[in-house]
Design a protein around this motif. Structure first.
Motif, mmCIF file in Angstrom:
data_model
loop_
_atom_site.group_PDB
_atom_site.id
_atom_site.type_symbol
_atom_site.label_atom_id
_atom_site.label_comp_id
_atom_site.label_asym_id
_atom_site.label_seq_id
_atom_site.Cartn_x
_atom_site.Cartn_y
_atom_site.Cartn_z
ATOM 1 N N GLU A 10 0.830 -1.208 0.000
ATOM 2 C CA GLU A 10 0.000 0.000 0.000
ATOM 3 C C GLU A 10 0.864 1.258 0.000
ATOM 4 N N ILE A 11 1.933 1.253 0.812
ATOM 5 C CA ILE A 11 2.816 2.420 0.869
ATOM 6 C C ILE A 11 3.470 2.657 -0.493
ATOM 7 N N ALA A 12 4.004 1.592 -1.100
ATOM 8 C CA ALA A 12 4.652 1.726 -2.398
ATOM 9 C C ALA A 12 3.664 2.213 -3.456
ATOM 10 N N HIS A 13 2.445 1.671 -3.411
ATOM 11 C CA HIS A 13 1.433 2.084 -4.393
ATOM 12 C C HIS A 13 1.078 3.562 -4.217
ATOM 13 N N ARG A 14 0.887 3.986 -2.967
ATOM 14 C CA ARG A 14 0.547 5.391 -2.737
ATOM 15 C C ARG A 14 1.694 6.318 -3.157
ATOM 16 N N MET A 15 2.941 5.882 -2.905
ATOM 17 C CA MET A 15 4.072 6.715 -3.304
ATOM 18 C C MET A 15 4.195 6.826 -4.822
ATOM 19 N N SER A 16 3.740 5.810 -5.546
ATOM 20 C CA SER A 16 3.807 5.890 -7.012
ATOM 21 C C SER A 16 2.955 7.034 -7.549
ATOM 22 N N GLY A 17 2.030 7.508 -6.740
ATOM 23 C CA GLY A 17 1.239 8.666 -7.144
ATOM 24 C C GLY A 17 2.035 9.955 -7.168
ATOM 25 N N TYR A 18 3.264 9.930 -6.613
ATOM 26 C CA TYR A 18 4.144 11.103 -6.631
ATOM 27 C C TYR A 18 5.339 10.899 -7.568
ATOM 28 N N SER A 19 5.249 9.937 -8.444
ATOM 29 C CA SER A 19 6.375 9.579 -9.306
ATOM 30 C C SER A 19 6.483 10.517 -10.507
ATOM 31 N N TRP A 20 7.642 10.442 -11.160
ATOM 32 C CA TRP A 20 7.849 11.199 -12.400
ATOM 33 C C TRP A 20 6.847 10.759 -13.460
ATOM 34 N N SER A 21 6.616 9.457 -13.594
ATOM 35 C CA SER A 21 5.646 8.988 -14.584
ATOM 36 C C SER A 21 4.234 9.442 -14.213
ATOM 37 N N GLY A 22 3.935 9.480 -12.901
ATOM 38 C CA GLY A 22 2.635 9.983 -12.488
ATOM 39 C C GLY A 22 2.429 11.436 -12.884
ATOM 40 N N PHE A 23 3.493 12.228 -12.765
ATOM 41 C CA PHE A 23 3.426 13.627 -13.178
ATOM 42 C C PHE A 23 3.143 13.732 -14.676
ATOM 43 N N LEU A 24 3.873 12.941 -15.485
ATOM 44 C CA LEU A 24 3.658 12.972 -16.933
ATOM 45 C C LEU A 24 2.252 12.506 -17.290
ATOM 46 N N LEU A 25 1.760 11.477 -16.590
ATOM 47 C CA LEU A 25 0.401 11.010 -16.843
ATOM 48 C C LEU A 25 -0.617 12.100 -16.527
ATOM 49 N N SER A 26 -0.365 12.865 -15.465
ATOM 50 C CA SER A 26 -1.305 13.932 -15.102
ATOM 51 C C SER A 26 -1.337 15.038 -16.151
ATOM 52 N N ARG A 27 -0.238 15.169 -16.904
ATOM 53 C CA ARG A 27 -0.165 16.175 -17.964
ATOM 54 C C ARG A 27 -0.558 15.610 -19.328
ATOM 55 N N GLY A 28 -0.813 14.310 -19.407
ATOM 56 C CA GLY A 28 -1.191 13.686 -20.675
ATOM 57 C C GLY A 28 -0.054 13.564 -21.672
ATOM 58 N N VAL A 29 1.207 13.519 -21.171
ATOM 59 C CA VAL A 29 2.356 13.486 -22.082
ATOM 60 C C VAL A 29 3.249 12.275 -21.832
ATOM 61 N N TYR A 30 2.763 11.283 -21.086
ATOM 62 C CA TYR A 30 3.605 10.131 -20.774
ATOM 63 C C TYR A 30 3.989 9.359 -22.041
ATOM 64 N N ALA A 31 3.033 9.059 -22.890
ATOM 65 C CA ALA A 31 3.329 8.305 -24.120
ATOM 66 C C ALA A 31 4.280 9.086 -25.014
#
Length: 483
Positions: free
Chosen positions: A111-132
């Motif tokens: 659970e801790i690792a999963h919640r921390m993934s919400g603060y990841s670099w890829s999470g940031f790119l996903l929030s901006r719609g530019v990960y792909a």
């Protein structure tokens, strides 16, 4: 605007003797000087752990500028266009190994690792719609400006509290820390149970800067934003670390200047980055089993006075760079430029330049200048003498704090020798936050996995779920703070 339990205007009694209304620090936060990657990683991990039921302190950053300021142009450390030297996947949660908080088969660890993934670099790119798009472009290194955007996004997502102003004094008071913070004419006191020093501090260098012919790191990057003068054709750069490397790259490749690098060793060495070397940065298991000489050699070879391989590849594209071994011992200015005095092998040499940039950085002990008398005395007693780099490095325990102080003083920038080479930089921000926050839990038991990673000293205990509103209600001192 979120409420904070830490900020107050100074009362007469506090100004006179540092007295506080109460010595109860149970609800007091962990204070961090600087709202950069270390503060944000701690704030994110604290938020995640509190949501998972761990009674760790809230994190409050004290920042005189803005969040992630040193990663943006105009602040004296970059022009914002430089590329990040660390892989962006080594983000705020890396290495995402949460064994400090329990056994690996415990569901809370996932659970801790999963919640921390919400603060990841890829999470940031996903929030901006530019990960792909980033993947399709070959996962390029972000610029410092893009990294700053990521850090600000994560700080906002974590709800990190920030007190704005410049810290003029850090004092030990009633078993905790009291910071005197100035913002314009206003002066406030900020209270916490622990203090972490982050950021490089003010630049100092080895030769006095005059702001015209001799520049420190900050002076160069501020000038680089507006443009280097045409008369600065021949430039001497002092230093051989990553700070110097980015300046040399900017001068030679972008500004097309002739550059001479004065380095303390025979040539401009590259940073070792094999899987074997990188492993100690991500996971320092076994680090304390190495001899001190081997640890010092490892850090020298991989992190100090070396250029990254990316910088080395870029510099190979130009013939405008030369180097000379030695140490700069002085400069003499004149109408036609600067004479740089270089000592090497018992002899002195003179190198003429139009401009000198001292990129040797600042002192890692800069924080000692702001310590109050009680804090200074306590630090001296804990170290067994005056605060020298060697004494401080030898004193740092598993929570990255100086052993023997009445309140924790965390110094990750000086923890490399004792605890692992990744703590002073961006290589293991997730592990850094685990080490620091675990030190605030009661000594209940140590999970086998945690003991293997920390030498058995870091303990953990799952506490009752923490309500942020209740934490604010248990205020030590009332006030407000700005996000």
């Amino acid at each position: 605007m979120p409420q904070s339990s830490t900020l107050s205007a100074p009362h007469e009694s506090e100004t006179r003797d540092g007295a506080r209304d109460t010595a109860d620090l149970g609800g007091a936060p962990l204070l961090v000087l600087g709202a950069g990657p270390k503060a944000i990683a701690l704030a994110a991990k604290s938020s995640v752990l509190r949501a998972a039921g761990f009674d760790v302190p809230e994190v409050v950053a004290v920042e005189r500028d803005r969040t992630a300021a040193n990663w943006r142009e105009g602040r004296g450390w970059t022009n914002g266009r430089q590329r990040l030297g660390t892989l962006p996947e080594k983000d705020l949660g890396f290495p995402y190994d949460c064994a400090t908080w329990g056994d690996l088969d415990d569901p809370v660890i996932g659970e801790i690792a999963h919640r921390m993934s919400g603060y990841s670099w890829s999470g940031f790119l996903l929030s901006r719609g530019v990960y792909a798009r980033w993947i399709d472009r070959g996962r390029p290194q972000p610029t410092h400006r893009e990294w700053a955007d990521y850090l600000e996004w994560a700080a906002d997502r974590a709800g990190m509290r920030t007190v704005n102003g410049e810290v003029r004094r850090a004092e030990l008071v009633d078993g905790g820390w009291q910071l005197t913070v100035h913002e314009g004419p206003a002066r406030n006191l900020v209270h916490g149970r622990g203090l972490l020093i982050s950021g490089p501090g003010p630049t100092s260098g080895t030769v006095p800067a005059d702001g015209v012919r001799v520049l420190d790191t900050g002076g160069f990057w501020r000038l680089a934003v507006t443009g280097l003068p045409d008369w600065a054709e021949r430039v001497v750069v002092v230093g051989a670390g990553e700070t110097a490397g980015t300046i040399v790259r900017e001068l030679a490749l972008v500004m097309d200047r002739e550059v001479t690098v004065v380095a303390p060793r025979a040539t401009l060495y590259s940073r070792g980055e094999s899987p074997f070397e990188n492993r100690y940065y991500s996971d320092p298991t076994g680090w304390d089993g190495l001899s001190q000489a081997d640890r010092q050699e490892f850090i020298r070879r991989t992190d100090r006075a070396v250029f990254s391989q990316e910088v080395q590849r870029d510099l190979a594209l130009t013939s405008k760079i030369s180097w000379m071994p030695g140490r700069v011992v002085g400069t003499r200015g004149g109408d036609d430029g600067v004479a740089v005095e270089v000592a090497y092998g018992g002899r002195q040499h003179i190198r003429h330049a139009d401009l000198v940039v001292d990129a040797t950085g600042g002192s890692p002990l800069w924080f000692t200048r702001i310590l109050g008398p009680r804090a200074e005395h306590a630090l001296r007693a804990a170290l067994g003498g005056a605060a020298t780099r060697d004494r401080v490095e030898q004193s740092i325990g598993t929570s990255l704090a100086v052993d023997g102080l009445p309140a924790p003083l965390h110094l990750p920038n000086l923890a490399g020798l004792a605890q692992g080479p990744g703590f002073p930089n961006l290589s293991s921000l997730g592990l850094l936050s685990d080490r620091v926050l675990a030190g605030y839990l009661p000594r209940h038991h140590v999970a086998p996995a945690a003991a293997a990673r920390t030498g058995g000293d870091v303990t953990h205990r799952a506490g009752r779920p923490t309500d942020p509103a209740a934490s604010a209600a248990s205020a030590v001192i009332r006030g407000t703070a700005r996000r």
